[in-house]
Scaffold this active site. Structure first.
Site, PDB file in Angstrom:
ATOM      1  N   TYR A 176       0.822  -1.205   0.000  1.00 18.93           N
ATOM      2  CA  TYR A 176       0.000   0.000   0.000  1.00 18.93           C
ATOM      3  C   TYR A 176       0.855   1.254   0.000  1.00 18.93           C
ATOM      4  O   TYR A 176       2.042   1.240   0.350  1.00 18.93           O
ATOM      5  CB  TYR A 176      -0.921   0.017   1.224  1.00 18.93           C
ATOM      6  CG  TYR A 176      -0.174   0.194   2.525  1.00 18.93           C
ATOM      7  CD1 TYR A 176       0.035   1.457   3.075  1.00 18.93           C
ATOM      8  CD2 TYR A 176       0.343  -0.911   3.200  1.00 18.93           C
ATOM      9  CE1 TYR A 176       0.738   1.622   4.261  1.00 18.93           C
ATOM     10  CE2 TYR A 176       1.046  -0.752   4.389  1.00 18.93           C
ATOM     11  CZ  TYR A 176       1.243   0.501   4.912  1.00 18.93           C
ATOM     12  OH  TYR A 176       1.956   0.659   6.084  1.00 18.93           O
ATOM     13  N   PHE A 186       2.528   9.673   3.572  1.00 24.09           N
ATOM     14  CA  PHE A 186       2.822   9.527   4.995  1.00 24.09           C
ATOM     15  C   PHE A 186       3.200   8.105   5.372  1.00 24.09           C
ATOM     16  O   PHE A 186       3.747   7.865   6.452  1.00 24.09           O
ATOM     17  CB  PHE A 186       1.639   9.993   5.854  1.00 24.09           C
ATOM     18  CG  PHE A 186       0.360   9.226   5.612  1.00 24.09           C
ATOM     19  CD1 PHE A 186       0.113   8.031   6.257  1.00 24.09           C
ATOM     20  CD2 PHE A 186      -0.594   9.722   4.745  1.00 24.09           C
ATOM     21  CE1 PHE A 186      -1.063   7.328   6.044  1.00 24.09           C
ATOM     22  CE2 PHE A 186      -1.778   9.034   4.519  1.00 24.09           C
ATOM     23  CZ  PHE A 186      -2.005   7.822   5.173  1.00 24.09           C
ATOM     24  N   ASP A 187       2.951   7.145   4.486  1.00 23.29           N
ATOM     25  CA  ASP A 187       3.334   5.757   4.776  1.00 23.29           C
ATOM     26  C   ASP A 187       3.290   4.960   3.481  1.00 23.29           C
ATOM     27  O   ASP A 187       2.454   5.223   2.606  1.00 23.29           O
ATOM     28  CB  ASP A 187       2.393   5.147   5.808  1.00 23.29           C
ATOM     29  CG  ASP A 187       2.924   3.841   6.380  1.00 23.29           C
ATOM     30  OD1 ASP A 187       4.121   3.545   6.176  1.00 23.29           O
ATOM     31  OD2 ASP A 187       2.150   3.120   7.032  1.00 23.29           O
ATOM     32  N   ILE A 204      -8.011   0.744  10.802  1.00 19.64           N
ATOM     33  CA  ILE A 204      -9.046   1.772  10.734  1.00 19.64           C
ATOM     34  C   ILE A 204     -10.256   1.245   9.953  1.00 19.64           C
ATOM     35  O   ILE A 204     -10.108   0.398   9.058  1.00 19.64           O
ATOM     36  CB  ILE A 204      -8.510   3.070  10.098  1.00 19.64           C
ATOM     37  CG1 ILE A 204      -7.969   2.811   8.687  1.00 19.64           C
ATOM     38  CG2 ILE A 204      -7.447   3.704  10.975  1.00 19.64           C
ATOM     39  CD1 ILE A 204      -7.539   4.080   7.948  1.00 19.64           C
ATOM     40  N   TYR A 230      -8.734   8.388  11.105  1.00 20.17           N
ATOM     41  CA  TYR A 230      -8.235   8.700  12.450  1.00 20.17           C
ATOM     42  C   TYR A 230      -9.032   9.806  13.143  1.00 20.17           C
ATOM     43  O   TYR A 230      -8.650  10.245  14.223  1.00 20.17           O
ATOM     44  CB  TYR A 230      -6.752   9.067  12.379  1.00 20.17           C
ATOM     45  CG  TYR A 230      -5.897   7.887  11.983  1.00 20.17           C
ATOM     46  CD1 TYR A 230      -5.424   6.996  12.931  1.00 20.17           C
ATOM     47  CD2 TYR A 230      -5.584   7.651  10.643  1.00 20.17           C
ATOM     48  CE1 TYR A 230      -4.651   5.908  12.573  1.00 20.17           C
ATOM     49  CE2 TYR A 230      -4.818   6.567  10.270  1.00 20.17           C
ATOM     50  CZ  TYR A 230      -4.349   5.693  11.237  1.00 20.17           C
ATOM     51  OH  TYR A 230      -3.598   4.607  10.873  1.00 20.17           O
ATOM     52  N   PHE A 248      -5.501   5.919  -0.308  1.00 20.34           N
ATOM     53  CA  PHE A 248      -4.633   4.741  -0.327  1.00 20.34           C
ATOM     54  C   PHE A 248      -4.714   4.041  -1.682  1.00 20.34           C
ATOM     55  O   PHE A 248      -5.798   3.867  -2.238  1.00 20.34           O
ATOM     56  CB  PHE A 248      -5.046   3.724   0.744  1.00 20.34           C
ATOM     57  CG  PHE A 248      -4.647   4.102   2.138  1.00 20.34           C
ATOM     58  CD1 PHE A 248      -3.376   3.821   2.624  1.00 20.34           C
ATOM     59  CD2 PHE A 248      -5.555   4.735   2.974  1.00 20.34           C
ATOM     60  CE1 PHE A 248      -3.012   4.162   3.913  1.00 20.34           C
ATOM     61  CE2 PHE A 248      -5.195   5.078   4.270  1.00 20.34           C
ATOM     62  CZ  PHE A 248      -3.926   4.793   4.732  1.00 20.34           C
TER      63      PHE A 248
END
Length: 266
Positions: A176, A186-187, A204, A230, A248
């Protein structure tokens, strides 16, 4: 934030930095200590820093950098010259301009002020991010190929796999990449060159719902509203702002067996 919370990390950073000058591996061994001290001195001599010739100057500047980094959130509320006077007065152990009781009162009042400022900033971010996310999702829902579920999750099929779909209780292996509304990553498991495995009931809500839509072998793009991500808090101190909508790109590689707990483990 309070002054105490600012001061303690500064002291800790300075202590750790100064402890780093010691040679714990040589404790209790005179010969090793001498060898270690000589090596430390040799290494220190290599630190040719313009404007900071001596070890004392270098250590002092390093401590100053650590203090400045820690105090940065309160920089607009601090008079640097007066702060330095306070440091000098404390180190000199002489007459001070305020006693401990007065210092405690100032600390308490300033802590409340900083807390109120942080809350106001967080509420402003919540409102701004929520409005931006809502506007984006409303426009995105009109685009060809974008589907919206009853929960508000949006997705687009990039590649449709032919394998089974996971259940909420399954472990899955995925690749991902996650980005914020402004496109900032961010990731990403791709950047780590390693897929991630996790239970779908421990992530989540937007991930849990979305991955269950995917047959194994699929690649989907998801737009996750903040309430399925979040929420109002985001990840305090982390990369996710409050009320942030997340995007995502996700590949479902496989459905895995849950890892077995060692015997006797609780």
């Amino acid at each position: 934030m309070s002054i105490r919370k600012v001061a303690l990390p500064v002291l800790a950073a300075a202590t750790v930095a100064l402890m780093g000058c010691n040679n714990p591996a040589g404790a209790g061994k005179k010969e090793d200590a001498k060898t270690g001290a000589a090596a430390d001195a040799k290494d220190a001599s290599k630190l040719d820093i313009p404007g900071l010739k001596t070890e004392r100057e270098q250590v002092s500047y390093m401590v100053g950098l650590d203090m400045g980094r820690t105090l940065k959130p309160a920089k607009d509320d601090i008079d640097l010259d007066v702060m330095l006077k306070g440091i000098k007065d404390e180190l000199a152990e002489g007459k001070k301009l305020m006693d401990d009781k007065q210092a405690d009162a100032v600390r308490e009042a300033f802590g409340q002020k900083m807390q109120a400022k942080q809350i106001a900033a967080m509420l402003a971010d919540q409102k701004k991010n929520a409005e931006a996310g809502t506007k984006f999702l409303a426009e995105n829902a009109k685009k060809a190929g974008v589907k919206t579920t009853p929960s508000g999750l949006q997705y687009q099929v990039i590649t449709e796999g032919t394998g089974p779909k996971p259940k909420a209780t399954d472990f899955v292996k995925v690749h991902y990449r996650g980005t914020l509304l402004d496109g900032k990553e961010f990731d990403s498991s791709y950047s780590r060159n390693e897929p991630t495995m996790f239970p779908l009931n421990r992530v989540i809500p937007g991930w849990s719902e979305g991955v269950q839509l995917m047959p194994v072998g699929s690649k989907y793009k998801f737009w996750i509203p903040s309430e399925l991500a979040y929420g109002e808090q985001g990840t305090p101190g982390g990369p996710i702002p409050p009320n942030a909508m997340l995007t995502f790109e996700l590949e479902l590689l496989s459905i895995e067996k849950a890892p077995q707990m060692p015997k006797g483990a609780k």
